[in-house]
Design a protein around this motif. Structure first.
Motif, PDB file in Angstrom:
ATOM      1  N   GLU A   1       0.849  -1.198   0.000  1.00 21.37           N
ATOM      2  CA  GLU A   1       0.000   0.000   0.000  1.00 21.37           C
ATOM      3  C   GLU A   1       0.880   1.241   0.000  1.00 21.37           C
ATOM      4  O   GLU A   1       1.677   1.451   0.915  1.00 21.37           O
ATOM      5  N   ASP A   2       0.749   2.052  -1.035  1.00 24.55           N
ATOM      6  CA  ASP A   2       1.503   3.295  -1.124  1.00 24.55           C
ATOM      7  C   ASP A   2       0.917   4.333  -0.172  1.00 24.55           C
ATOM      8  O   ASP A   2      -0.305   4.430  -0.018  1.00 24.55           O
ATOM      9  N   ILE A   3       1.786   5.104   0.473  1.00 22.52           N
ATOM     10  CA  ILE A   3       1.357   6.153   1.382  1.00 22.52           C
ATOM     11  C   ILE A   3       2.155   7.434   1.111  1.00 22.52           C
ATOM     12  O   ILE A   3       3.250   7.354   0.522  1.00 22.52           O
TER      13      ILE A   3
ATOM     14  N   ILE B   1       3.823  -5.478   2.762  1.00 21.45           N
ATOM     15  CA  ILE B   1       5.031  -5.649   1.965  1.00 21.45           C
ATOM     16  C   ILE B   1       5.290  -4.415   1.108  1.00 21.45           C
ATOM     17  O   ILE B   1       4.366  -3.684   0.732  1.00 21.45           O
ATOM     18  N   ALA B   2       6.556  -4.186   0.811  1.00 21.64           N
ATOM     19  CA  ALA B   2       6.944  -3.124  -0.117  1.00 21.64           C
ATOM     20  C   ALA B   2       8.003  -3.671  -1.062  1.00 21.64           C
ATOM     21  O   ALA B   2       9.066  -4.106  -0.634  1.00 21.64           O
ATOM     22  N   ASN B   3       7.674  -3.699  -2.342  1.00 21.11           N
ATOM     23  CA  ASN B   3       8.605  -4.115  -3.389  1.00 21.11           C
ATOM     24  C   ASN B   3       9.241  -5.471  -3.089  1.00 21.11           C
ATOM     25  O   ASN B   3      10.451  -5.575  -2.869  1.00 21.11           O
TER      26      ASN B   3
ATOM     27  N   THR C   1      13.536  -2.429  -1.495  1.00 19.29           N
ATOM     28  CA  THR C   1      12.705  -1.245  -1.628  1.00 19.29           C
ATOM     29  C   THR C   1      13.387  -0.002  -1.078  1.00 19.29           C
ATOM     30  O   THR C   1      14.187  -0.075  -0.146  1.00 19.29           O
ATOM     31  N   GLY C   2      13.039   1.119  -1.657  1.00 27.26           N
ATOM     32  CA  GLY C   2      13.378   2.406  -1.077  1.00 27.26           C
ATOM     33  C   GLY C   2      12.168   3.026  -0.404  1.00 27.26           C
ATOM     34  O   GLY C   2      12.227   4.155   0.086  1.00 27.26           O
ATOM     35  N   ASN C   3      11.069   2.267  -0.375  1.00 29.55           N
ATOM     36  CA  ASN C   3       9.822   2.782   0.182  1.00 29.55           C
ATOM     37  C   ASN C   3       9.628   2.426   1.646  1.00 29.55           C
ATOM     38  O   ASN C   3       8.728   2.940   2.289  1.00 29.55           O
ATOM     39  N   HIS C   4      10.441   1.511   2.167  1.00 31.31           N
ATOM     40  CA  HIS C   4      10.607   1.305   3.601  1.00 31.31           C
ATOM     41  C   HIS C   4      12.035   1.720   3.937  1.00 31.31           C
ATOM     42  O   HIS C   4      12.972   1.291   3.250  1.00 31.31           O
ATOM     43  N   VAL C   5      12.208   2.502   4.971  1.00 30.81           N
ATOM     44  CA  VAL C   5      13.559   2.933   5.351  1.00 30.81           C
ATOM     45  C   VAL C   5      14.436   1.711   5.614  1.00 30.81           C
ATOM     46  O   VAL C   5      15.589   1.662   5.196  1.00 30.81           O
ATOM     47  N   ASN C   6      13.881   0.745   6.323  1.00 25.68           N
ATOM     48  CA  ASN C   6      14.573  -0.529   6.521  1.00 25.68           C
ATOM     49  C   ASN C   6      13.841  -1.615   5.748  1.00 25.68           C
ATOM     50  O   ASN C   6      12.654  -1.869   5.974  1.00 25.68           O
ATOM     51  N   ASN C   7      14.551  -2.257   4.815  1.00 30.28           N
ATOM     52  CA  ASN C   7      13.996  -3.422   4.141  1.00 30.28           C
ATOM     53  C   ASN C   7      13.844  -4.549   5.155  1.00 30.28           C
ATOM     54  O   ASN C   7      14.720  -4.746   6.002  1.00 30.28           O
ATOM     55  N   VAL C   8      12.760  -5.295   5.040  1.00 30.23           N
ATOM     56  CA  VAL C   8      12.520  -6.381   5.985  1.00 30.23           C
ATOM     57  C   VAL C   8      12.173  -7.657   5.245  1.00 30.23           C
ATOM     58  O   VAL C   8      11.873  -7.663   4.042  1.00 30.23           O
TER      59      VAL C   8
ATOM     60  N   ASN D   1       9.395   6.756   4.991  1.00 30.14           N
ATOM     61  CA  ASN D   1       8.691   5.606   4.424  1.00 30.14           C
ATOM     62  C   ASN D   1       7.602   6.076   3.458  1.00 30.14           C
ATOM     63  O   ASN D   1       6.876   7.035   3.738  1.00 30.14           O
ATOM     64  N   ARG D   2       7.476   5.381   2.323  1.00 35.83           N
ATOM     65  CA  ARG D   2       6.454   5.704   1.334  1.00 35.83           C
ATOM     66  C   ARG D   2       5.525   4.522   1.056  1.00 35.83           C
ATOM     67  O   ARG D   2       4.773   4.533   0.092  1.00 35.83           O
ATOM     68  N   ALA D   3       5.640   3.501   1.890  1.00 35.68           N
ATOM     69  CA  ALA D   3       4.743   2.347   1.811  1.00 35.68           C
ATOM     70  C   ALA D   3       4.325   1.961   3.226  1.00 35.68           C
ATOM     71  O   ALA D   3       5.099   2.132   4.183  1.00 35.68           O
ATOM     72  N   HIS D   4       3.109   1.445   3.339  1.00 35.46           N
ATOM     73  CA  HIS D   4       2.563   1.053   4.645  1.00 35.46           C
ATOM     74  C   HIS D   4       3.544   0.110   5.341  1.00 35.46           C
ATOM     75  O   HIS D   4       4.001  -0.881   4.761  1.00 35.46           O
TER      76      HIS D   4
END
Length: 584
Positions: free
Chosen positions: A481-483, A497-499, A518-525, A490-493
């Protein structure tokens, strides 16, 4: 400083958890009678230490059929980092055709910060040794341009009492018969205990031919052969690789030219050990399927490309799949074509749309851009296997998927899962494209798709497809989900999941593991997704800027279970030990 927790060996679990039955204290026997397995997720990294560390604070709760429960804490264990020296050899170092280190002008070795695929495996033999094959996907910027990548064979020791793993030796795997290896990305352990790897972002042969002296393929060749006059050949790269390991520790590598040439992220294999599904990474890419002539032998077979017929645009979309037969080949004949042909040997080209329409040219759009192409007489097989995406598009296959990443198989449910890192660009409505099969709302955070399989299927021409595992439907089952960008960046919920990039399925745990790039979560998980309860749990975090990579689910290795997992940029190779349950 690395975050450190106490590792709780499964051997002592019954002492620490008195309500558990004895089966939890027997690491050499899978836990039987399991009713359910639940991952208990960890919070989003909050402190500076957590944000800069590869770690896990997640847990696993195992419930037996008699109601007995046990909760096991998870912990990330690092095996190696790029630049480490193991037995006198450098982890992730680039090597030339003779196996010598490639160094910069200061004499310093070029070391990849980007470990990716891991295949931990056991081979028969008196030594009882374990081996692990891993990829190093990219090399840092340097004065030489594009540098050969590397696959490494690691000798691994397993502590029989605790399950702890340790790398004791490493060796670069020899691809000299194939001109080196190009951008190895994800990979899997095949059902027949070999490593199936990849060569991502195949070089554009048309662009190379237009200016070979300035081509990245020529830079690659000059660095690999240590020859300043070498001219590269793009048709040597863009294949599935396979590495087998002899009990004496000798690795043998091949490239499977008959599986087609494209931007392989990875492949996965059906239970027949013949039907193979592809992840084709990039923009305007394609879904492929390969059916080998013989089980456990990918040296000859038939290549198919999919036509996507959309049925829904909701929640990431859905559609039916129709398959187009691109042709049959064996490795050797395509390897010979690859070594001798150029792009202009295979295709006629024009930039004049009116001329193209009047003279039988195909108007296509693929990762190479918009083109007008016509196959020269007798060059259909070369086009099919050296330019698989272009040829597939010319025959009507859908080349609009975007950032298609890894694929993985769920045997019990007869499903294939596919990661689509970004649902955008070619997957959006594009009425000006040559075709517009996929018309979905943009979800920058991407999603996971599920492909349903069926028997007795025919191709577009009505010919029987020789497999009982043919994908017929494809639909999104998890989407991000884009935010708007939050204060952290962060640019994703954060709880979705992000990317998604690497994915792998565990049959025993009924769990799909998902790694982010992803660059949409500051920390990839990394996530654990229970396919029955649909629960999504955050289980591991990479350092800020690092991609989660190299996931491999191992349900039982000498009584222990593991999730191999690491990171890129900064690089790390490691694992999480899991409870060895048996839910089959």
């Amino acid at each position: 400083m690395n975050k450190k927790k106490v590792i709780i060996p499964l051997l002592s679990a019954a002492l620490l958890f008195p309500t558990a039955v004895n089966v939890f204290a027997q690491p050499h026997k899978p836990i039987e009678g399991v009713k359910s397995v639940e991952f208990i997720g960890m919070p989003v990294p909050a402190t500076n230490e957590e944000k800069s560390t590869m770690y896990s604070d997640a847990k696993v709760k195992v419930t037996l059929k008699d109601g007995t429960q046990k909760t096991v804490e998870l912990d990330y264990t690092s095996l190696a980092k790029p630049g480490d020296v193991i037995n006198g050899k450098i982890v992730g170092a680039a090597v030339d055709i003779n196996g010598n280190l490639i160094t910069n002008k200061k004499g310093e070795p070029l070391v990849s910060p980007s470990p990716d695929a891991n295949s931990l495996l056991s081979v028969n033999g008196k030594s009882g040794k374990l081996y692990m094959i891993n990829h190093f996907e990219s090399m840092p910027n340097n004065e030489f341009g594009t540098v050969p990548r590397a696959l490494y064979l690691n000798t691994v020791q397993q502590d029989k009492k605790t399950g702890e793993l340790k790398i004791t030796d490493i060796e670069a795997i020899d691809f000299s018969k194939y001109g080196g290896v190009w951008t190895p990305c994800a990979g899997i352990l095949s059902p027949w205990n070999t490593h199936l790897g990849s060569e991502e972002y195949e070089p554009n042969a048309r662009a190379h031919e237009a200016n070979p002296e300035k081509s990245s393929v020529t830079q690659f060749a000059r660095n690999y052969y240590q020859d300043a006059t070498a001219i590269g050949n793009p048709y040597l790269y863009g294949y599935t690789t396979e590495v087998s390991v002899h009990p004496n520790g000798e690795a043998k590598a091949v490239k499977h030219h008959s599986m087609g040439r494209l931007s392989f992220e990875n492949v996965t294999v059906a239970p027949d050990n013949r039907t193979v599904y592809y992840g084709d990474d990039g923009g305007y890419v394609m879904s492929f399927m390969y059916i080998a002539d013989k089980a456990k032998d990918l040296s000859a077979g038939t290549l198919y490309a999919a036509k996507f017929e959309q049925t829904s645009a909701e929640n990431g979309g859905a559609g039916n799949l129709k398959w187009i037969n691109l042709g049959h080949a064996n490795d050797q004949e395509i390897k010979e074509l690859a070594e001798t042909l150029t792009f202009s040997d295979i295709f006629e080209t024009t930039n004049d749309a009116e001329y193209a329409a009047a003279n039988g040219f195909s108007h296509i759009k693929t990762s190479a851009g918009e083109e007008y192409l016509k196959i020269k007489i007798g060059m259909e097989k070369a086009a099919a296997f050296l330019e698989s995406r272009r040829y597939g598009a010319m025959l009507g296959a859908t080349s609009e998927f975007n950032k298609m990443e890894t694929v993985t198989f769920n045997k019990a449910d007869n499903k294939v899962y596919m990661a689509m890192s970004t649902i955008a660009k070619g997957m959006e409505e594009n009425p000006n494209d040559p075709v517009d099969d996929i018309r979905l709302p943009k979800i920058n955070a991407g999603g996971i798709y599920e492909m349903s399989l069926a028997e007795r299927q025919t191709d577009r021409e009505g010919n029987r497809i020789d497999s009982d595992y043919v994908p017929t439907k494809m639909e999104a089952i998890i989407v991000g989900e884009d935010i708007p960008q939050d204060e952290e960046g962060n640019r994703a919920h954060l709880d979705k999941i992000a990317n998604p990039d690497n994915i792998v399925y565990s049959e025993n745990l009924r769990t799909l593991f998902i790694a982010e790039d992803t660059g949409n979560h500051v920390n990839n998980v990394g996530w654990a997704y229970n396919v029955d309860t649909k629960e999504l749990s955050r289980i591991v975090s990479a350092p800020d800027g690092g991609e989660v990579t190299g996931i491999q689910a191992i349900d039982n290795l000498n009584g222990y279970s593991y999730l191999m997992v690491g990171s890129q940029n900064p690089g790390n190779i490691g694992y999480i030990q899991l409870p060895p349950v048996n839910k089959k």
